[in-house]
Design a protein around this motif. Sequence first.
Motif, PDB file in Angstrom:
ATOM      1  N   PRO A 129     -70.215  -9.113   4.290  1.00 50.75           N
ATOM      2  CA  PRO A 129     -69.716 -10.272   5.026  1.00 50.75           C
ATOM      3  C   PRO A 129     -68.522 -10.908   4.311  1.00 50.75           C
ATOM      4  CG  PRO A 129     -72.089 -10.272   5.055  1.00 50.75           C
ATOM      5  CD  PRO A 129     -71.671  -9.158   4.115  1.00 50.75           C
ATOM      6  N   GLY A 130     -67.509 -11.230   5.089  1.00 52.11           N
ATOM      7  CA  GLY A 130     -66.287 -11.816   4.551  1.00 52.11           C
ATOM      8  C   GLY A 130     -65.226 -10.792   4.204  1.00 52.11           C
ATOM      9  N   HIS A 160     -69.620  -7.927  10.374  1.00 51.43           N
ATOM     10  CA  HIS A 160     -70.042  -6.920   9.410  1.00 51.43           C
ATOM     11  C   HIS A 160     -71.448  -6.451   9.738  1.00 51.43           C
ATOM     12  CE1 HIS A 160     -66.488  -8.099   7.276  1.00 51.43           C
ATOM     13  NE2 HIS A 160     -66.838  -9.335   7.559  1.00 51.43           N
ATOM     14  N   GLY A 161     -71.632  -5.133   9.658  1.00 48.23           N
ATOM     15  CA  GLY A 161     -72.929  -4.532   9.919  1.00 48.23           C
ATOM     16  C   GLY A 161     -72.763  -3.047  10.117  1.00 48.23           C
ATOM     17  N   SER A 162     -73.810  -2.313   9.872  1.00 50.17           N
ATOM     18  CA  SER A 162     -73.774  -0.868  10.050  1.00 50.17           C
ATOM     19  C   SER A 162     -74.859  -0.436  11.040  1.00 50.17           C
ATOM     20  CB  SER A 162     -73.957  -0.155   8.702  1.00 50.17           C
ATOM     21  OG  SER A 162     -73.863   1.237   8.869  1.00 50.17           O
ATOM     22  N   ASP A 170     -74.766 -11.583  10.138  1.00 53.44           N
ATOM     23  CA  ASP A 170     -73.490 -12.142   9.679  1.00 53.44           C
ATOM     24  C   ASP A 170     -73.310 -13.470  10.409  1.00 53.44           C
ATOM     25  OD1 ASP A 170     -70.878 -12.829   9.054  1.00 53.44           O
ATOM     26  OD2 ASP A 170     -70.061 -10.831   9.458  1.00 53.44           O
ATOM     27  N   GLN A 171     -73.926 -14.498   9.870  1.00 51.97           N
ATOM     28  CA  GLN A 171     -73.962 -15.793  10.551  1.00 51.97           C
ATOM     29  C   GLN A 171     -72.574 -16.383  10.755  1.00 51.97           C
ATOM     30  OE1 GLN A 171     -76.837 -18.241   8.500  1.00 51.97           O
ATOM     31  NE2 GLN A 171     -78.542 -17.191   9.483  1.00 51.97           N
ATOM     32  N   ALA A 172     -71.686 -16.187   9.804  1.00 52.18           N
ATOM     33  CA  ALA A 172     -70.332 -16.737   9.947  1.00 52.18           C
ATOM     34  C   ALA A 172     -69.615 -16.096  11.132  1.00 52.18           C
ATOM     35  CB  ALA A 172     -69.529 -16.533   8.661  1.00 52.18           C
ATOM     36  N   ALA A 173     -69.723 -14.785  11.282  1.00 52.03           N
ATOM     37  CA  ALA A 173     -69.066 -14.100  12.401  1.00 52.03           C
ATOM     38  C   ALA A 173     -69.699 -14.494  13.731  1.00 52.03           C
ATOM     39  CB  ALA A 173     -69.132 -12.589  12.217  1.00 52.03           C
TER      40      ALA A 173
END
Length: 184
Positions: A129-130, A160-162, A170-173
Amino acid sequence: MSRQVLVLLGSAREGGNTERLARRAVEGLPAGTAVRWLRLAGLPLEPFQDLRHAGGYGPPTGNAAALLEATLAATDLVVAAPTYWFGLPAAVKLYLDHWSAWLRAPGVEFKARMAGKTLWAITVNSGAPGEVASSRPLIEQLRLTAAYFPMRFGGALVGHGSKPGEVEQDQAAMEEAGRFLAGA
């Protein structure tokens, strides 16, 4: 003219992280905004052939014609595509390659009709993340595409993630997604 948002899903996987992030972004649009979803894998295009110096292009047919119509009808084009090897997935790159033919197709006036639209990028990469660096080539390709027409580049939303569903961690996204498309 009211907003007509076209979301172009470029992933090879249905329901993946990028699609989840795009759906969250669309939820943040003002009520009544028209949204059309197209999965590029469901509208396969022929391999692009550069015919600029070999007789030129005729009018698009089949899936190319359907994508051209949807593209021209939109005020906002949202390319929702995971970052694959630092760039766009093949289906999105092929779609953009076909823009070269549409620029030269008789009677389409593609460049003039694209001017003033807004192009957005939504992508998910497998970084932490970020981390945005691995998605920069994808973002830059879309930003330069917008500048060519000239279209407005609305910006890029990077998650972000797979594994499927990881982007929701990804709380910010996910939070940014809720307001990403709304401020146009």
